[in-house]
Design an enzyme around this catalytic site. Structure first.
Site, mmCIF file in Angstrom:
data_model
loop_
_atom_site.group_PDB
_atom_site.id
_atom_site.type_symbol
_atom_site.label_atom_id
_atom_site.label_comp_id
_atom_site.label_asym_id
_atom_site.label_seq_id
_atom_site.Cartn_x
_atom_site.Cartn_y
_atom_site.Cartn_z
ATOM 1 N N SER A 1 5.878 5.040 2.688
ATOM 2 C CA SER A 1 6.496 3.710 2.732
ATOM 3 C C SER A 1 8.005 3.902 2.787
ATOM 4 O O SER A 1 8.525 4.877 2.219
ATOM 5 C CB SER A 1 6.148 2.920 1.466
ATOM 6 N N ASN B 1 12.852 0.512 -4.589
ATOM 7 C CA ASN B 1 12.678 -0.942 -4.673
ATOM 8 C C ASN B 1 12.538 -1.316 -6.140
ATOM 9 O O ASN B 1 11.700 -0.738 -6.842
ATOM 10 C CB ASN B 1 11.433 -1.372 -3.901
ATOM 11 N N TYR C 1 5.477 3.383 -7.461
ATOM 12 C CA TYR C 1 5.114 3.455 -6.030
ATOM 13 C C TYR C 1 6.143 4.296 -5.255
ATOM 14 O O TYR C 1 5.775 5.151 -4.437
ATOM 15 C CB TYR C 1 5.060 2.021 -5.517
ATOM 16 N N ALA C 2 7.427 4.086 -5.549
ATOM 17 C CA ALA C 2 8.486 4.845 -4.860
ATOM 18 C C ALA C 2 8.358 6.335 -5.165
ATOM 19 O O ALA C 2 8.536 7.182 -4.282
ATOM 20 C CB ALA C 2 9.863 4.328 -5.271
ATOM 21 N N ALA D 1 -9.636 2.591 4.917
ATOM 22 C CA ALA D 1 -9.887 2.046 6.263
ATOM 23 C C ALA D 1 -10.622 0.715 6.237
ATOM 24 O O ALA D 1 -11.028 0.213 7.280
ATOM 25 C CB ALA D 1 -10.678 3.064 7.083
ATOM 26 N N SER D 2 -10.790 0.100 5.070
ATOM 27 C CA SER D 2 -11.575 -1.135 5.023
ATOM 28 C C SER D 2 -10.802 -2.334 5.559
ATOM 29 O O SER D 2 -11.410 -3.321 5.980
ATOM 30 C CB SER D 2 -12.039 -1.420 3.593
ATOM 31 N N GLY E 1 -18.310 2.615 21.002
ATOM 32 C CA GLY E 1 -19.179 3.700 21.460
ATOM 33 C C GLY E 1 -18.972 5.016 20.737
ATOM 34 O O GLY E 1 -19.443 6.061 21.184
ATOM 35 N N ALA F 1 5.603 7.997 -6.001
ATOM 36 C CA ALA F 1 4.426 8.533 -5.306
ATOM 37 C C ALA F 1 4.706 8.688 -3.813
ATOM 38 O O ALA F 1 4.392 9.724 -3.219
ATOM 39 C CB ALA F 1 3.224 7.606 -5.518
ATOM 40 N N LYS F 2 5.312 7.678 -3.221
ATOM 41 C CA LYS F 2 5.534 7.698 -1.775
ATOM 42 C C LYS F 2 6.602 8.723 -1.387
ATOM 43 O O LYS F 2 6.498 9.361 -0.334
ATOM 44 C CB LYS F 2 5.904 6.299 -1.271
#
Ligand code: NAD
Length: 255
Positions: free
Chosen positions: A145, A152, A158-159, A17-18, A57, A161-162
């Protein structure tokens, strides 16, 4: 005070979330009324997101850790759920790339991507399952992804894992349905963030030509869809794998 907001009174946890997509998601969930726990490797990196959330808030909890460290995740999620008093929403967004063609890919680059992008999600889902099961409307959203769908060149790690997130999340959807917890996957296309900023211009131009809607995505395009999946209105959606890609996965020709 914020009773009209769709996520008023809920507690969410967002990894990665950074910056980029994760920051957009965390800010959006806070705008929708949720208190938010935010995860990245360092507290300093999370300062700006924390300010976004507190300016709305909401309570913000900072969890500095490496998602690949299972013991750290278990301990931090337990403490977070106790401090926040509940946990309703888990968004697994943290991810990395270590691109390279298969013939030159090192074990280290394979392992890093699988450990963060797939095993990190396992760590958080396992740690969060019990508190989520106590929520009246538990939600898991895993950020994959479209590369997990269509592949890709240069991203086989990456593919893998995703794509692994698809079967993993559908299994969770079945395991947790009896507890009214939904589990879904969102597949971003080409989103303008730090992750894509360094790509060569030629690759960006080529990618743009393959997006039927004719523009790259923004973090808010993903946050809008994640916010819907976290809302009460999405209570009958589980086990889905949803591209949010301007049509990239269906290709840019025709019409
Ligand atoms: P980014 O690189 O801008 O941000 C990644 C976030 O994950 C950062 O907050 C970083 O601190 C965090 N992170 C990375 N490794 C971590 C670790 N080991 N432990 C804790 N935190 C860690 O990336 P982004 O573009 O915002 O992407 C967010 C997610 O969306 C990723 O899962 C990415 O694979 C996915 N995605 C992005 C795109 C895109 O075009 N940007 C496309 C498809 C999918």
């Amino acid at each position: 005070m914020n009773g009209a907001l769709p996520l008023a009174g809920r507690v969410a946890l967002v990894t990665g979330a950074s910056r980029g997509i994760g920051r957009a998601i965390a800010s959006r969930l806070a705008a929708d009324g949720a208190d938010v726990g935010i995860v990245a490797r360092s507290a300093d990196a999370l300062a700006a997101t924390r300010a976004d959330i507190e300016a709305k808030g909401r309570r913000c909890f900072v969890l500095p850790l490496d998602v690949a460290d299972g013991a750290a995740v278990t301990e931090a999620v337990k403490k977070f759920a106790a401090d926040a008093g509940r946990l309703d929403i888990l968004v697994n967004n943290a991810g990395v790339t270590k691109d390279g063609l298969l013939m030159r890919m090192s074990d280290e680059d394979w392992d890093t991507v699988l450990d963060v992008d797939l095993k990190g999600v396992f760590h958080f889902c396992r740690a969060a399952a019990r508190p989520l099961a106590k929520s009246p409307a538990g939600r898991i959203v895993n950020v994959s992804s479209i590369v997990g769908m269509i592949g890709n060149a240069g991203q086989s790690n990456y593919a893998a894992a995703k794509a692994g997130l698809f079967g993993f999340t559908r299994s969770l959807a079945k395991e947790l349905a009896g507890r009214k917890v939904t589990a879904n996957v969102v597949c971003p296309g080409f989103i303008e963030t730090d992750m894509t900023a360094g790509l060569p211009d030629a690759m960006k131009t080529q990618s743009l030509g393959q997006i039927p809607l004719g523009r790259f995505g923004a973090g808010d395009d993903i946050a809008n869809v994640v916010a819907f999946l976290c809302s009460d209105g999405a209570g009958y959606v589980t086990g889905s794998v949803l591209p949010v890609d301007g049509g990239l996965a269906i290709g840019g020709f025709g019409g």
